[in-house]
Design a protein around this motif. Structure first.
Motif, PDB file in Angstrom:
ATOM      1  N   UNK A  54       9.310   5.861  -2.939  1.00 53.97           N
ATOM      2  CA  UNK A  54       8.270   5.010  -3.527  1.00 53.97           C
ATOM      3  C   UNK A  54       8.129   3.693  -2.767  1.00 53.97           C
ATOM      4  N   UNK A  55       9.281   3.119  -2.383  1.00 56.91           N
ATOM      5  CA  UNK A  55       9.243   1.857  -1.648  1.00 56.91           C
ATOM      6  C   UNK A  55       8.596   2.038  -0.279  1.00 56.91           C
ATOM      7  N   UNK A  56       8.962   3.127   0.412  1.00 59.44           N
ATOM      8  CA  UNK A  56       8.354   3.399   1.715  1.00 59.44           C
ATOM      9  C   UNK A  56       6.864   3.650   1.563  1.00 59.44           C
ATOM     10  N   UNK A  57       6.491   4.278   0.451  1.00 60.32           N
ATOM     11  CA  UNK A  57       5.084   4.578   0.193  1.00 60.32           C
ATOM     12  C   UNK A  57       4.294   3.294  -0.083  1.00 60.32           C
ATOM     13  N   UNK A  58       4.960   2.331  -0.710  1.00 60.71           N
ATOM     14  CA  UNK A  58       4.295   1.053  -0.954  1.00 60.71           C
ATOM     15  C   UNK A  58       4.087   0.294   0.350  1.00 60.71           C
ATOM     16  N   UNK A  59       5.089   0.375   1.241  1.00 57.97           N
ATOM     17  CA  UNK A  59       4.975  -0.301   2.534  1.00 57.97           C
ATOM     18  C   UNK A  59       3.915   0.368   3.392  1.00 57.97           C
ATOM     19  N   UNK A  60       3.942   1.682   3.418  1.00 53.38           N
ATOM     20  CA  UNK A  60       2.971   2.448   4.208  1.00 53.38           C
ATOM     21  C   UNK A  60       2.434   3.579   3.352  1.00 53.38           C
ATOM     22  N   UNK A  61       1.317   3.347   2.628  1.00 55.56           N
ATOM     23  CA  UNK A  61       0.738   4.429   1.802  1.00 55.56           C
ATOM     24  C   UNK A  61       0.372   5.630   2.663  1.00 55.56           C
ATOM     25  N   UNK A  62       0.478   6.803   2.039  1.00 56.70           N
ATOM     26  CA  UNK A  62       0.121   8.045   2.754  1.00 56.70           C
ATOM     27  C   UNK A  62      -1.382   8.076   2.956  1.00 56.70           C
ATOM     28  N   UNK A  63      -1.803   8.236   4.229  1.00 52.01           N
ATOM     29  CA  UNK A  63      -3.230   8.238   4.548  1.00 52.01           C
ATOM     30  C   UNK A  63      -3.781   9.663   4.498  1.00 52.01           C
ATOM     31  N   UNK A  64      -5.037   9.771   4.130  1.00 48.95           N
ATOM     32  CA  UNK A  64      -5.693  11.080   4.172  1.00 48.95           C
ATOM     33  C   UNK A  64      -5.821  11.524   5.614  1.00 48.95           C
ATOM     34  N   UNK A  65      -5.855  12.839   5.833  1.00 52.05           N
ATOM     35  CA  UNK A  65      -5.980  13.358   7.192  1.00 52.05           C
ATOM     36  C   UNK A  65      -7.269  12.857   7.820  1.00 52.05           C
ATOM     37  N   UNK A  66      -7.139  12.284   9.014  1.00 51.59           N
ATOM     38  CA  UNK A  66      -8.309  11.781   9.727  1.00 51.59           C
ATOM     39  C   UNK A  66      -8.685  10.375   9.323  1.00 51.59           C
ATOM     40  N   UNK A  67      -7.982   9.812   8.332  1.00 54.34           N
ATOM     41  CA  UNK A  67      -8.313   8.472   7.879  1.00 54.34           C
ATOM     42  C   UNK A  67      -7.847   7.415   8.867  1.00 54.34           C
ATOM     43  N   UNK A  68      -8.591   6.324   8.940  1.00 54.98           N
ATOM     44  CA  UNK A  68      -8.236   5.244   9.867  1.00 54.98           C
ATOM     45  C   UNK A  68      -7.446   4.187   9.125  1.00 54.98           C
ATOM     46  N   UNK A  69      -6.450   3.606   9.798  1.00 54.47           N
ATOM     47  CA  UNK A  69      -5.626   2.563   9.202  1.00 54.47           C
ATOM     48  C   UNK A  69      -6.343   1.230   9.358  1.00 54.47           C
ATOM     49  N   UNK A  70      -6.530   0.547   8.241  1.00 54.44           N
ATOM     50  CA  UNK A  70      -7.250  -0.732   8.309  1.00 54.44           C
ATOM     51  C   UNK A  70      -6.424  -1.766   9.050  1.00 54.44           C
TER      52      UNK A  70
END
Length: 333
Positions: A36-52
């Motif tokens: 959960x902590x890792x997910x808060x730091x780096x949320x799981x992105x949808x496939x093909x999604x761009x990181x803001x």
């Protein structure tokens, strides 16, 4: 005497199991929390999604999570696994008492939220409970400890991917009579055909099998097999004749006689007579022949003897003339 499990009593074993389950449950919660902590730091992105972008020095997901793993003293691969599992299992869907590994294995199941709440029956423990192998069965994966026949067969196939290993395993198994008895006849036939793909092996196997009278009898009932055998006999005779003509000192003499169709007819007639006699005469053993039959047989034997003497004379002298007495004898008069 109390029952021992390992080096401890059954009662003490149960105490240790209960204590260890608490530790496993605590560890499961810890792993989910790390995810959960890792997910808060780096949320799981949808496939093909761009990181803001949040600045020019924005790090990659991998770099960020590697730093997080180093800072908390955990392997980065474990952090990535915890994060992925936590992302697919929201807190309200996580089942207490079920390990993080089972949650991870069931991630790809389309009905995972329902399936995980209905564990399969475990015959070893006599109750319904999840294990890693049970979760793998739910996913259709290979299990670590195969139980059913199909699971064991699949495990053997997995270990025998290498052709050399597979060949050795097959050879060892087929030496067990109980194993070969369970193999369906059609599979045995196909297996023998595959093993005898080499002509030398096939010839040796066929020779040994045809040494068995019952096998030879049944084989000759097949038109194709019988025709093949007849063809092989003719071909073998042709090859033997060619070898004779190439190596024998008598070959020129034979070739001279072969020019005469009459010579071949005589040889054929002699062969047929001997073959027929060889087949029929043994049948007279123990049979009482009447005087009339003996008289008739003597007359015909005399004809045969006269014909043989005439053949010898013609071959030696080239004279084929016969006197009147011999002519009448040959005509049966």
């Amino acid at each position: 005497m109390p029952t021992l499990i390992g080096k401890v009593t059954e009662e003490r074993y149960d105490e240790l199991v209960a204590e260890s389950r608490l530790l496993v449950e605590t560890e499961r919660d810890t792993h989910f929390k790390l995810g959960d902590n890792a997910l808060e730091i780096e949320p799981l992105q949808a496939k093909g999604g761009a990181r803001s972008a949040m600045g020019e020095d924005v790090q990659s997901v991998q770099e960020t999570l590697r730093r997080f793993a180093d800072d908390v003293g955990v392997n980065v691969a474990s952090i990535l696994s915890y994060r992925n599992t936590a992302a697919h299992w929201p807190p309200e869907q996580r089942v207490k008492g079920v390990s993080l590994d089972v949650h991870r294995i069931l991630i790809g199941h389309p009905d995972r939220f329902e399936v995980i709440r209905n564990p399969p029956f475990n015959p070893r423990y006599g109750t319904k409970r999840w294990t890693q192998d049970a979760a793998k069965r739910a996913r259709g994966w290979n299990v670590q400890h195969p139980v059913s026949v199909q699971e064991k067969v699949t495990a053997i196939h997995g270990l025998a991917v290498d052709d050399q290993v597979a060949a050795q395993v097959a050879a060892d198994l087929l030496q067990r009579p109980a194993v070969t008895d369970e193999v369906p006849p059609q599979v045995r036939i196909e297996t023998i055909g595959g093993l005898a793909h080499d002509e030398g092996v096939a010839a040796e196997a066929a020779t040994r099998l045809l040494h068995r009278p019952d096998v030879a009898f049944k084989a000759m009932g097949d038109d194709r097999a019988r025709n093949s055998v007849n063809h092989a006999q003719v071909e073998r005779g042709r090859q033997a004749r060619e070898e004779f003509e190439r190596t024998s000192e008598f070959a020129p003499v034979i070739r001279h006689f072969e020019r005469s169709a009459e010579f071949l007819d005589l040889i054929t007639a002699c062969h047929k007579f001997v073959t027929t006699a060889n087949r029929v005469v043994p049948g007279l053993r123990g049979r009482a022949v009447s005087e009339d039959e003996q008289s008739l047989l003597r007359e015909n034997v005399a004809r045969v003897r006269a014909a043989c003497e005439w053949i010898e004379h013609a071959a030696e002298t080239g004279d084929v003339d016969v006197d009147e007495a011999l002519a009448r004898l040959l005509r049966g008069e």
